[in-house]
Design a protein around this motif. Sequence first.
Motif, PDB file in Angstrom:
ATOM      1  N   SER A   9      -4.857  -1.896 -11.148  1.00 42.77           N
ATOM      2  CA  SER A   9      -3.964  -2.061 -12.298  1.00 42.77           C
ATOM      3  C   SER A   9      -4.696  -1.762 -13.600  1.00 42.77           C
ATOM      4  CB  SER A   9      -3.422  -3.489 -12.334  1.00 42.77           C
ATOM      5  OG  SER A   9      -2.707  -3.776 -11.166  1.00 42.77           O
ATOM      6  N   GLU A  10      -5.893  -2.311 -13.758  1.00 43.95           N
ATOM      7  CA  GLU A  10      -6.666  -2.092 -14.977  1.00 43.95           C
ATOM      8  C   GLU A  10      -7.093  -0.647 -15.119  1.00 43.95           C
ATOM      9  OE1 GLU A  10     -10.722  -3.817 -17.131  1.00 43.95           O
ATOM     10  OE2 GLU A  10     -10.052  -4.615 -15.199  1.00 43.95           O
ATOM     11  N   ALA A  11      -7.473  -0.031 -14.000  1.00 43.19           N
ATOM     12  CA  ALA A  11      -7.910   1.368 -14.046  1.00 43.19           C
ATOM     13  C   ALA A  11      -6.797   2.283 -14.511  1.00 43.19           C
ATOM     14  CB  ALA A  11      -8.418   1.803 -12.672  1.00 43.19           C
ATOM     15  N   ILE A  12      -5.593   2.064 -13.972  1.00 43.67           N
ATOM     16  CA  ILE A  12      -4.457   2.925 -14.345  1.00 43.67           C
ATOM     17  C   ILE A  12      -4.009   2.646 -15.772  1.00 43.67           C
ATOM     18  CG2 ILE A  12      -2.043   3.448 -13.822  1.00 43.67           C
ATOM     19  CD1 ILE A  12      -2.639   2.983 -10.913  1.00 43.67           C
ATOM     20  N   ALA A  13      -3.937   1.371 -16.132  1.00 44.58           N
ATOM     21  CA  ALA A  13      -3.442   1.007 -17.461  1.00 44.58           C
ATOM     22  C   ALA A  13      -4.354   1.510 -18.571  1.00 44.58           C
ATOM     23  CB  ALA A  13      -3.287  -0.509 -17.557  1.00 44.58           C
ATOM     24  N   ASN A  14      -5.658   1.501 -18.335  1.00 45.04           N
ATOM     25  CA  ASN A  14      -6.618   1.853 -19.385  1.00 45.04           C
ATOM     26  C   ASN A  14      -7.019   3.324 -19.387  1.00 45.04           C
ATOM     27  OD1 ASN A  14      -6.649  -0.822 -20.178  1.00 45.04           O
ATOM     28  ND2 ASN A  14      -8.434  -1.337 -18.931  1.00 45.04           N
ATOM     29  N   PHE A  15      -6.552   4.085 -18.434  1.00 46.29           N
ATOM     30  CA  PHE A  15      -7.006   5.476 -18.316  1.00 46.29           C
ATOM     31  C   PHE A  15      -6.167   6.386 -19.184  1.00 46.29           C
ATOM     32  CE2 PHE A  15      -7.332   9.674 -16.345  1.00 46.29           C
ATOM     33  CZ  PHE A  15      -8.697   9.797 -16.251  1.00 46.29           C
ATOM     34  N   ASP A  16      -6.841   7.132 -20.022  1.00 44.72           N
ATOM     35  CA  ASP A  16      -6.194   8.124 -20.885  1.00 44.72           C
ATOM     36  C   ASP A  16      -6.924   9.445 -20.699  1.00 44.72           C
ATOM     37  OD1 ASP A  16      -5.004   9.678 -22.767  1.00 44.72           O
ATOM     38  OD2 ASP A  16      -5.758   8.578 -24.505  1.00 44.72           O
ATOM     39  N   PRO A  17      -6.313  10.417 -20.041  1.00 41.77           N
ATOM     40  CA  PRO A  17      -7.020  11.670 -19.750  1.00 41.77           C
ATOM     41  C   PRO A  17      -7.438  12.438 -20.986  1.00 41.77           C
ATOM     42  CG  PRO A  17      -4.683  11.865 -19.250  1.00 41.77           C
ATOM     43  CD  PRO A  17      -4.942  10.414 -19.520  1.00 41.77           C
ATOM     44  N   GLU A  18      -6.782  12.182 -22.120  1.00 41.78           N
ATOM     45  CA  GLU A  18      -7.124  12.906 -23.340  1.00 41.78           C
ATOM     46  C   GLU A  18      -8.464  12.446 -23.917  1.00 41.78           C
ATOM     47  OE1 GLU A  18      -5.599  15.433 -24.575  1.00 41.78           O
ATOM     48  OE2 GLU A  18      -3.905  15.421 -23.187  1.00 41.78           O
ATOM     49  N   THR A  19      -8.798  11.167 -23.694  1.00 44.75           N
ATOM     50  CA  THR A  19     -10.018  10.627 -24.291  1.00 44.75           C
ATOM     51  C   THR A  19     -11.002  10.088 -23.258  1.00 44.75           C
ATOM     52  OG1 THR A  19      -8.942   8.465 -24.566  1.00 44.75           O
ATOM     53  CG2 THR A  19      -8.809  10.004 -26.413  1.00 44.75           C
ATOM     54  N   ALA A  20     -10.641  10.138 -21.996  1.00 43.89           N
ATOM     55  CA  ALA A  20     -11.502   9.574 -20.955  1.00 43.89           C
ATOM     56  C   ALA A  20     -12.803  10.373 -20.839  1.00 43.89           C
ATOM     57  CB  ALA A  20     -10.789   9.570 -19.614  1.00 43.89           C
ATOM     58  N   THR A  21     -13.864   9.651 -20.509  1.00 44.93           N
ATOM     59  CA  THR A  21     -15.145  10.300 -20.282  1.00 44.93           C
ATOM     60  C   THR A  21     -15.305  10.615 -18.805  1.00 44.93           C
ATOM     61  OG1 THR A  21     -16.281   8.200 -19.928  1.00 44.93           O
ATOM     62  CG2 THR A  21     -16.121   9.008 -22.199  1.00 44.93           C
ATOM     63  N   GLU A  22     -16.366  11.319 -18.482  1.00 44.51           N
ATOM     64  CA  GLU A  22     -16.641  11.635 -17.082  1.00 44.51           C
ATOM     65  C   GLU A  22     -16.895  10.353 -16.288  1.00 44.51           C
ATOM     66  OE1 GLU A  22     -16.762  14.241 -13.965  1.00 44.51           O
ATOM     67  OE2 GLU A  22     -16.308  14.695 -16.059  1.00 44.51           O
ATOM     68  N   ALA A  23     -17.482   9.343 -16.942  1.00 43.53           N
ATOM     69  CA  ALA A  23     -17.706   8.063 -16.263  1.00 43.53           C
ATOM     70  C   ALA A  23     -16.376   7.397 -15.928  1.00 43.53           C
ATOM     71  CB  ALA A  23     -18.544   7.144 -17.148  1.00 43.53           C
ATOM     72  N   ASP A  24     -15.397   7.475 -16.847  1.00 42.66           N
ATOM     73  CA  ASP A  24     -14.067   6.936 -16.558  1.00 42.66           C
ATOM     74  C   ASP A  24     -13.456   7.654 -15.366  1.00 42.66           C
ATOM     75  OD1 ASP A  24     -14.256   5.236 -18.733  1.00 42.66           O
ATOM     76  OD2 ASP A  24     -13.397   6.715 -20.103  1.00 42.66           O
ATOM     77  N   ARG A  25     -13.641   8.942 -15.332  1.00 41.27           N
ATOM     78  CA  ARG A  25     -13.096   9.728 -14.230  1.00 41.27           C
ATOM     79  C   ARG A  25     -13.740   9.327 -12.902  1.00 41.27           C
ATOM     80  NH1 ARG A  25     -13.540  13.494  -9.888  1.00 41.27           N
ATOM     81  NH2 ARG A  25     -11.814  14.953 -10.022  1.00 41.27           N
ATOM     82  N   ASP A  26     -15.044   9.102 -12.934  1.00 41.36           N
ATOM     83  CA  ASP A  26     -15.743   8.693 -11.710  1.00 41.36           C
ATOM     84  C   ASP A  26     -15.263   7.334 -11.231  1.00 41.36           C
ATOM     85  OD1 ASP A  26     -17.168  11.029 -11.777  1.00 41.36           O
ATOM     86  OD2 ASP A  26     -18.938  10.157 -12.742  1.00 41.36           O
ATOM     87  N   ARG A  27     -15.060   6.407 -12.170  1.00 32.73           N
ATOM     88  CA  ARG A  27     -14.562   5.087 -11.783  1.00 32.73           C
ATOM     89  C   ARG A  27     -13.170   5.182 -11.185  1.00 32.73           C
ATOM     90  NH1 ARG A  27     -17.331   3.444 -16.539  1.00 32.73           N
ATOM     91  NH2 ARG A  27     -15.456   3.730 -17.802  1.00 32.73           N
ATOM     92  N   LEU A  28     -12.336   6.006 -11.778  1.00 37.52           N
ATOM     93  CA  LEU A  28     -10.987   6.188 -11.248  1.00 37.52           C
ATOM     94  C   LEU A  28     -11.035   6.832  -9.866  1.00 37.52           C
ATOM     95  CD1 LEU A  28      -8.122   5.619 -12.361  1.00 37.52           C
ATOM     96  CD2 LEU A  28      -7.974   8.042 -12.910  1.00 37.52           C
ATOM     97  N   ALA A  29     -11.936   7.782  -9.672  1.00 36.38           N
ATOM     98  CA  ALA A  29     -12.083   8.429  -8.370  1.00 36.38           C
ATOM     99  C   ALA A  29     -12.554   7.425  -7.316  1.00 36.38           C
ATOM    100  CB  ALA A  29     -13.060   9.598  -8.467  1.00 36.38           C
ATOM    101  N   ASP A  30     -13.465   6.536  -7.712  1.00 35.77           N
ATOM    102  CA  ASP A  30     -13.926   5.500  -6.776  1.00 35.77           C
ATOM    103  C   ASP A  30     -12.776   4.577  -6.391  1.00 35.77           C
ATOM    104  OD1 ASP A  30     -16.478   6.511  -6.852  1.00 35.77           O
ATOM    105  OD2 ASP A  30     -17.191   5.118  -8.397  1.00 35.77           O
ATOM    106  N   THR A  31     -11.959   4.208  -7.380  1.00 35.38           N
ATOM    107  CA  THR A  31     -10.813   3.347  -7.107  1.00 35.38           C
ATOM    108  C   THR A  31      -9.821   4.054  -6.191  1.00 35.38           C
ATOM    109  OG1 THR A  31     -11.067   2.339  -9.286  1.00 35.38           O
ATOM    110  CG2 THR A  31      -8.993   1.984  -8.163  1.00 35.38           C
ATOM    111  N   LEU A  32      -9.617   5.339  -6.428  1.00 37.79           N
ATOM    112  CA  LEU A  32      -8.723   6.116  -5.574  1.00 37.79           C
ATOM    113  C   LEU A  32      -9.236   6.144  -4.135  1.00 37.79           C
ATOM    114  CD1 LEU A  32      -6.386   8.050  -4.983  1.00 37.79           C
ATOM    115  CD2 LEU A  32      -7.802   9.916  -5.870  1.00 37.79           C
TER     116      LEU A  32
END
Length: 260
Positions: free
Chosen positions: A26-49
């Motif tokens: 829930s937190e990962a999806i709610a806080n993720f913004d592809p326009e401003t996300a960093t590569e670290a955010d992307r990695d965390r989202l990928a791990d959650t996926l």
Amino acid sequence: MSNLNGWGLTARLISKHFGVLGDKVSEAIANFDPETATEADRDRLADTLRETAQKLASARASFDKEQADVIKLRALIENDEKASGTLADRLAAGKISEATVSLFCDELEANKSRLPLEVQEQADAQEYMGELQKIVDALSQQLAEFDATAKKAMQNLASAKAQKDLQELRVERQSQLSSLSGLKGQSSALNALTRRAQTVSNEAAGMRIVADIGQKPLDQAAEIDAIRKSVSQADTSAESTVDRLKRLSAKPQDPVMAAA
């Protein structure tokens, strides 16, 4: 997605299957913004996926098992219901004991009582699997949006760098042209050389004037001398040899006699 914190399931399912994963997703999806996300955010989202996909695979297996149990139980109940009529006749004919028939009836009733619970467990497993599928789809979409945004950003960066290089080249060429123009119009060495050339040219012109003035009397004297020579000398170009001998042998006339 209905409720990111609850997933639309019972507290029992969340506690059993999700643990802290529900809040994490829930937190990962709610806080993720592809326009401003960093590569670290992307990695965390990928791990959650990845974690959620593993949960989804397990949920599918659990649903398949629950569904197979329901199908099997329903088939057993259906067959036992068909056999119950035959058992009554056999019991009346004394071909089967009452204890056996009583045990058969106990199992049939127990299976019928258990069927709603199995159906509910199948429904819960299906709902859980469906919610996980929604989560996986949402995370996949977020990653796709991030990758698309990142790709666009890289393209924009490459285009910006190309424009920067072009402008730097233009500025460099302008600087070179400006330097050449300044060298042509403002160089003291070139100006001095130009002035020296003009001075030498002026000196040469002055010397020519002086030479012309000095040469003029010489040319006039030569002309006068040529005139004198042409007048004083007789034209003997057409004189024959005999006439020449006569001229040379003639004695000069006495001036006194010539006067008389």
